[in-house]
Design an enzyme around this catalytic site. Structure first.
Site, PDB file in Angstrom:
ATOM      1  N   ASN A  99      10.933 -16.587   5.018  1.00  0.00           N
ATOM      2  CA  ASN A  99      11.883 -15.713   5.726  1.00  0.00           C
ATOM      3  C   ASN A  99      11.510 -15.775   7.365  1.00  0.00           C
ATOM      4  OD1 ASN A  99      12.673 -13.192   6.693  1.00  0.00           O
ATOM      5  ND2 ASN A  99      12.545 -12.163   4.774  1.00  0.00           N
ATOM      6  N   HIS A 106      12.468 -13.767   9.548  1.00  0.00           N
ATOM      7  CA  HIS A 106      12.350 -12.418  10.148  1.00  0.00           C
ATOM      8  C   HIS A 106      10.699 -12.177   9.923  1.00  0.00           C
ATOM      9  CE1 HIS A 106      16.548 -11.764  10.652  1.00  0.00           C
ATOM     10  NE2 HIS A 106      16.813 -11.876   9.285  1.00  0.00           N
ATOM     11  N   LYS A 107      10.233 -12.289   8.711  1.00  0.00           N
ATOM     12  CA  LYS A 107       8.650 -12.025   8.353  1.00  0.00           C
ATOM     13  C   LYS A 107       7.933 -12.828   9.197  1.00  0.00           C
ATOM     14  CE  LYS A 107       8.788 -10.374   3.373  1.00  0.00           C
ATOM     15  NZ  LYS A 107       8.024 -10.882   2.242  1.00  0.00           N
ATOM     16  N   ASP A 128       3.846  -9.305  -0.098  1.00  0.00           N
ATOM     17  CA  ASP A 128       5.073  -8.750  -0.951  1.00  0.00           C
ATOM     18  C   ASP A 128       5.211  -7.347  -0.506  1.00  0.00           C
ATOM     19  OD1 ASP A 128       7.247  -8.895  -2.362  1.00  0.00           O
ATOM     20  OD2 ASP A 128       6.050  -8.542  -4.187  1.00  0.00           O
ATOM     21  N   GLY A 186      16.277  -6.090   5.882  1.00  0.00           N
ATOM     22  CA  GLY A 186      16.069  -5.501   4.551  1.00  0.00           C
ATOM     23  C   GLY A 186      16.652  -3.994   4.778  1.00  0.00           C
ATOM     24  N   TYR A 187      15.950  -3.003   4.243  1.00  0.00           N
ATOM     25  CA  TYR A 187      16.064  -1.557   4.286  1.00  0.00           C
ATOM     26  C   TYR A 187      15.815  -1.084   5.467  1.00  0.00           C
ATOM     27  CZ  TYR A 187      15.761  -2.480  -0.965  1.00  0.00           C
ATOM     28  OH  TYR A 187      16.201  -3.038  -2.122  1.00  0.00           O
ATOM     29  N   ARG A 198       3.900  -3.335   7.328  1.00  0.00           N
ATOM     30  CA  ARG A 198       3.411  -4.608   7.563  1.00  0.00           C
ATOM     31  C   ARG A 198       2.660  -4.391   8.732  1.00  0.00           C
ATOM     32  NH1 ARG A 198       8.098  -6.860   7.075  1.00  0.00           N
ATOM     33  NH2 ARG A 198       7.670  -7.567   4.896  1.00  0.00           N
TER      34      ARG A 198
END
Length: 194
Positions: free
Chosen positions: A10, A12-13, A69, A151-152, A179
């Protein structure tokens, strides 16, 4: 530890983690080591999924590795989507579909719609397995707000703030997010281990 593999595909992560660590540790993504596999997330917990991903990469490549996660836990939905957050609307993963499903599920729930974001990081190095967790409380907005993040982020409003993660900008989000809290623990651990 000079280089550390982050078991994610990912982008973005990966960018978020690199930004939070501010170059104190060199983070290498999966495609930078030639790993293009989608590592299954079949555990029942965030910690279990993070560990599955870190173990997969560590066993295959023999390198120090961490994985994370993240789950959004909504009080009115019995903590759902939780461990299933990335695939809440089904396969393949689709962030927009996940947000739509969440807003539909909450359409008759009055405000404030309490929720929390949790991130668990699993690190495997020469000394064993280590876990770090970050959590932030907040509420779910009635509609998407803002264009940043992923995401959210457009529907999550952290406690003590009036803006969603998507509205507040990367710099602010990366100082207060779930995070960021977990990565700060990882960073402190790595710097103490040097």
């Amino acid at each position: 530890m000079e280089k550390l593999i982050f078991a994610t595909n990912n982008p973005h992560k990966l960018n978020e983690i690199r930004h939070i660590l501010e170059g104190k540790v060199e983070i290498v993504g999966l495609d930078e080591i030639g790993c293009r596999e989608d590592i299954p997330e079949t555990a029942d917990t965030l910690q279990g999924n993070a560990l599955l991903k870190a173990e997969f990469v560590h066993k295959r490549y023999g390198l120090p590795c961490f994985a994370d996660d993240t789950g959004l836990e909504v009080e009115a939905l019995d903590r759902a989507p939780g461990v299933h957050s990335a695939r809440y609307a089904g396969e393949p993963t689709n962030a927009d579909a996940n947000v739509r499903k969440l807003l539909e599920a909450l359409s008759s729930v009055p405000h404030p719609r309490k929720a929390c974001f949790r991130t668990v990081i699993a690190l495997i190095d020469d000394h064993g397995k280590h876990f770090f967790e970050g959590k932030i409380e907040g509420t779910i907005a009635s509609e998407c707000r803002g264009s940043g993040g992923f995401g959210y982020d457009p529907v999550f409003i952290p406690e003590g703030h009036t803006l969603s993660f998507a509205e507040m900008g990367e710099e602010t989000k990366n100082q207060i997010s779930h995070r960021a809290l977990a990565v700060a623990q990882l960073r402190d651990f790595l710097l103490c281990a040097k």
